[in-house]
Design a protein around this motif. Sequence first.
Motif, PDB file in Angstrom:
ATOM      1  N   ALA A 221      -6.569   7.339 -11.075  1.00 50.53           N
ATOM      2  CA  ALA A 221      -6.515   5.754 -10.109  1.00 50.53           C
ATOM      3  C   ALA A 221      -6.608   4.994 -11.531  1.00 50.53           C
ATOM      4  O   ALA A 221      -6.029   3.889 -11.086  1.00 50.53           O
ATOM      5  CB  ALA A 221      -8.542   5.922  -9.576  1.00 50.53           C
TER       6      ALA A 221
ATOM      7  N   LEU B 104      -6.164   1.655 -10.223  1.00 48.29           N
ATOM      8  CA  LEU B 104      -7.297   1.400  -8.601  1.00 48.29           C
ATOM      9  C   LEU B 104      -8.580   2.153  -8.572  1.00 48.29           C
ATOM     10  O   LEU B 104      -9.070   2.946  -9.846  1.00 48.29           O
ATOM     11  CB  LEU B 104      -6.573   2.027  -7.636  1.00 48.29           C
ATOM     12  CG  LEU B 104      -4.709   1.880  -6.977  1.00 48.29           C
ATOM     13  CD1 LEU B 104      -3.690   2.822  -6.392  1.00 48.29           C
ATOM     14  CD2 LEU B 104      -5.675   0.760  -6.341  1.00 48.29           C
ATOM     15  N   SER B 105      -9.688   2.031  -7.529  1.00 48.39           N
ATOM     16  CA  SER B 105     -10.751   2.579  -7.728  1.00 48.39           C
ATOM     17  C   SER B 105     -10.494   3.441  -6.826  1.00 48.39           C
ATOM     18  O   SER B 105      -9.822   4.171  -6.380  1.00 48.39           O
ATOM     19  CB  SER B 105     -11.458   1.854  -6.545  1.00 48.39           C
ATOM     20  OG  SER B 105     -10.775   1.307  -5.901  1.00 48.39           O
TER      21      SER B 105
ATOM     22  N   ARG C 198      -4.593   8.290   5.142  1.00 50.09           N
ATOM     23  CA  ARG C 198      -3.453   7.343   5.417  1.00 50.09           C
ATOM     24  C   ARG C 198      -2.517   8.970   5.909  1.00 50.09           C
ATOM     25  O   ARG C 198      -1.378   8.271   6.558  1.00 50.09           O
ATOM     26  CB  ARG C 198      -3.157   6.259   5.007  1.00 50.09           C
ATOM     27  CG  ARG C 198      -4.235   5.406   5.467  1.00 50.09           C
ATOM     28  CD  ARG C 198      -3.346   3.850   5.175  1.00 50.09           C
ATOM     29  NE  ARG C 198      -4.203   3.140   4.893  1.00 50.09           N
ATOM     30  CZ  ARG C 198      -4.792   1.656   4.974  1.00 50.09           C
ATOM     31  NH1 ARG C 198      -3.491   0.995   4.715  1.00 50.09           N
ATOM     32  NH2 ARG C 198      -5.632   0.738   5.434  1.00 50.09           N
TER      33      ARG C 198
ATOM     34  N   GLU D 108       0.606  -1.366   0.021  1.00 50.51           N
ATOM     35  CA  GLU D 108      -0.233  -0.137   0.039  1.00 50.51           C
ATOM     36  C   GLU D 108       0.869   1.127  -0.079  1.00 50.51           C
ATOM     37  O   GLU D 108       0.458   2.295  -0.447  1.00 50.51           O
ATOM     38  CB  GLU D 108      -0.804  -0.034   1.045  1.00 50.51           C
ATOM     39  CG  GLU D 108      -1.666  -1.462   1.315  1.00 50.51           C
ATOM     40  CD  GLU D 108      -2.817  -0.927   0.117  1.00 50.51           C
ATOM     41  OE1 GLU D 108      -3.700  -0.558   0.463  1.00 50.51           O
ATOM     42  OE2 GLU D 108      -3.149  -1.651  -1.108  1.00 50.51           O
TER      43      GLU D 108
ATOM     44  N   ARG E  61     -12.154   5.517  -4.667  1.00 46.24           N
ATOM     45  CA  ARG E  61     -12.689   5.048  -2.950  1.00 46.24           C
ATOM     46  C   ARG E  61     -10.817   4.674  -2.472  1.00 46.24           C
ATOM     47  O   ARG E  61     -10.319   4.944  -1.359  1.00 46.24           O
ATOM     48  CB  ARG E  61     -12.750   4.033  -3.208  1.00 46.24           C
ATOM     49  CG  ARG E  61     -13.524   3.871  -0.800  1.00 46.24           C
ATOM     50  CD  ARG E  61     -14.941   2.753  -1.349  1.00 46.24           C
ATOM     51  NE  ARG E  61     -15.128   2.424   0.076  1.00 46.24           N
ATOM     52  CZ  ARG E  61     -15.841   1.785   0.657  1.00 46.24           C
ATOM     53  NH1 ARG E  61     -16.868   0.884  -0.418  1.00 46.24           N
ATOM     54  NH2 ARG E  61     -15.664   1.967   2.093  1.00 46.24           N
ATOM     55  N   HIS E  62     -10.368   3.726  -3.421  1.00 48.47           N
ATOM     56  CA  HIS E  62      -9.017   3.380  -3.135  1.00 48.47           C
ATOM     57  C   HIS E  62      -8.318   4.219  -2.649  1.00 48.47           C
ATOM     58  O   HIS E  62      -7.545   4.453  -1.683  1.00 48.47           O
ATOM     59  CB  HIS E  62      -8.888   2.119  -3.991  1.00 48.47           C
ATOM     60  CG  HIS E  62      -7.076   1.469  -3.057  1.00 48.47           C
ATOM     61  ND1 HIS E  62      -6.610  -0.142  -4.000  1.00 48.47           N
ATOM     62  CD2 HIS E  62      -6.605   1.795  -1.738  1.00 48.47           C
ATOM     63  CE1 HIS E  62      -5.956  -0.548  -2.412  1.00 48.47           C
ATOM     64  NE2 HIS E  62      -5.521   0.486  -1.742  1.00 48.47           N
ATOM     65  N   VAL E  63      -7.374   5.000  -3.871  1.00 50.56           N
ATOM     66  CA  VAL E  63      -7.000   6.245  -3.756  1.00 50.56           C
ATOM     67  C   VAL E  63      -7.503   7.145  -2.321  1.00 50.56           C
ATOM     68  O   VAL E  63      -6.045   7.463  -1.865  1.00 50.56           O
ATOM     69  CB  VAL E  63      -7.073   7.036  -5.242  1.00 50.56           C
ATOM     70  CG1 VAL E  63      -6.376   7.991  -5.652  1.00 50.56           C
ATOM     71  CG2 VAL E  63      -6.435   6.251  -6.286  1.00 50.56           C
ATOM     72  N   TYR E  64      -8.614   7.534  -2.522  1.00 49.84           N
ATOM     73  CA  TYR E  64      -9.045   8.559  -1.669  1.00 49.84           C
ATOM     74  C   TYR E  64      -8.242   7.615   0.128  1.00 49.84           C
ATOM     75  O   TYR E  64      -8.061   8.496   0.522  1.00 49.84           O
ATOM     76  CB  TYR E  64     -10.268   9.032  -0.618  1.00 49.84           C
ATOM     77  CG  TYR E  64     -10.988  10.117  -2.052  1.00 49.84           C
ATOM     78  CD1 TYR E  64     -10.537  11.191  -1.443  1.00 49.84           C
ATOM     79  CD2 TYR E  64     -11.773   9.318  -3.744  1.00 49.84           C
ATOM     80  CE1 TYR E  64     -11.087  12.034  -2.357  1.00 49.84           C
ATOM     81  CE2 TYR E  64     -12.047  10.384  -4.406  1.00 49.84           C
ATOM     82  CZ  TYR E  64     -11.658  12.292  -3.624  1.00 49.84           C
ATOM     83  OH  TYR E  64     -12.388  13.536  -4.023  1.00 49.84           O
ATOM     84  N   THR E  65      -8.509   6.651  -0.249  1.00 47.80           N
ATOM     85  CA  THR E  65      -8.545   5.508   1.332  1.00 47.80           C
ATOM     86  C   THR E  65      -6.540   6.406   1.274  1.00 47.80           C
ATOM     87  O   THR E  65      -6.425   6.113   2.524  1.00 47.80           O
ATOM     88  CB  THR E  65      -8.701   3.951   1.208  1.00 47.80           C
ATOM     89  OG1 THR E  65      -9.676   4.323   1.667  1.00 47.80           O
ATOM     90  CG2 THR E  65      -7.988   3.689   2.290  1.00 47.80           C
ATOM     91  N   LEU E  66      -5.633   5.195   0.880  1.00 46.66           N
ATOM     92  CA  LEU E  66      -4.428   5.983   0.434  1.00 46.66           C
ATOM     93  C   LEU E  66      -3.818   7.211   0.940  1.00 46.66           C
ATOM     94  O   LEU E  66      -3.637   7.121   1.729  1.00 46.66           O
ATOM     95  CB  LEU E  66      -3.656   5.599  -0.729  1.00 46.66           C
ATOM     96  CG  LEU E  66      -4.067   3.797  -1.437  1.00 46.66           C
ATOM     97  CD1 LEU E  66      -3.229   3.604  -2.740  1.00 46.66           C
ATOM     98  CD2 LEU E  66      -2.952   2.863  -0.009  1.00 46.66           C
TER      99      LEU E  66
END
Length: 324
Positions: free
Chosen positions: A226, A231-232, A242, A200, A234-239
């Motif tokens: 993305a 990637l999705s 962090r 990640e 949503r996954h980009v926003y999650t990364l």
Amino acid sequence: MQIREYSGEEFEHVAREIWVPMIARPSPDFRGRSAVHELSETLSLSRSHFRAPVSLVRTGRMATSASADNVMVFCVYLAGRGRVRQHDRLVELAAGTGILVEARRPYARVSQTETRCMNLRFCRELLPLRTTEITDVCARSVNPAAPAMRLLSGYLGRLFEMADELTASQRLDAGRAAIDLLAMTLRDVAPTVPGGDGPEGVLLGMMQTHVREHLAEPHLRVEELARRHHLSVRHVYTLFGRIGTTPAAYLREQRLLAARAMLSDPRYSRLGTTDIAAAVGFLDRRTLERAFRQQYGMSPGDCRREHCHPGSASATFSREMPHS
């Protein structure tokens, strides 16, 4: 307890005495009030009320001064809205949130509204965390709903109210207890992806590098980022979450940093604002000017002119706005 009331013109002097030296850009009607308890020679607790917006910048030159190398400040927003930037992280703040900054690195803080806040200023050596851990937790929003944060906020508020009733040794013990609570709170703040470890972290690092290398592309957005990294959205926003930011905020931040660097570099002195806007991916000059003024409190033209006068405080602001 010491109480200070001050105007915008007096803010920098007060900041130097209570927290750390900073460049202040207050709104014209700014008034401030700060009450300070000295808990020990290296530990103080203050409560401040800013009655109008203000922008504060600690420049790279200020950050390298030996006198402030070990100073840290933990701020709890009691009311109002603001944002803080340090270590390439931009964090939005609202009532109840907390944030840690270190004086030995540049940072910027903007109070966007009337603001009330509490600040614990202390020597870095008091915090029982490793250097890398401290850097990881700086400029990350502490969730006000987290049990440890609720305990810490309540304790700091109670300590502020009772400090005058304590003896010198009791104030010292109470201050050390506050640092212990802060350390407990911060241990839950560091991201599970520190930016470069694990798959990640590798993905996040790849996207950050991609953004910096493709700033000139005006249509680079989170959806395109993305798609290019399979990637999705949503996954980009999650990364990006962090590291305490969003993809759009990170992209905007990097574009503004690149624009500021070009405006401050004599090699680009022949380029107009329109050319610089295009070079860093803004669709037009006016979009860059609005974003630049919002971020740095001055226009691109002002930044370029001030850079020609290295002796002025404004020139220092334009040259050394914090970045990683």
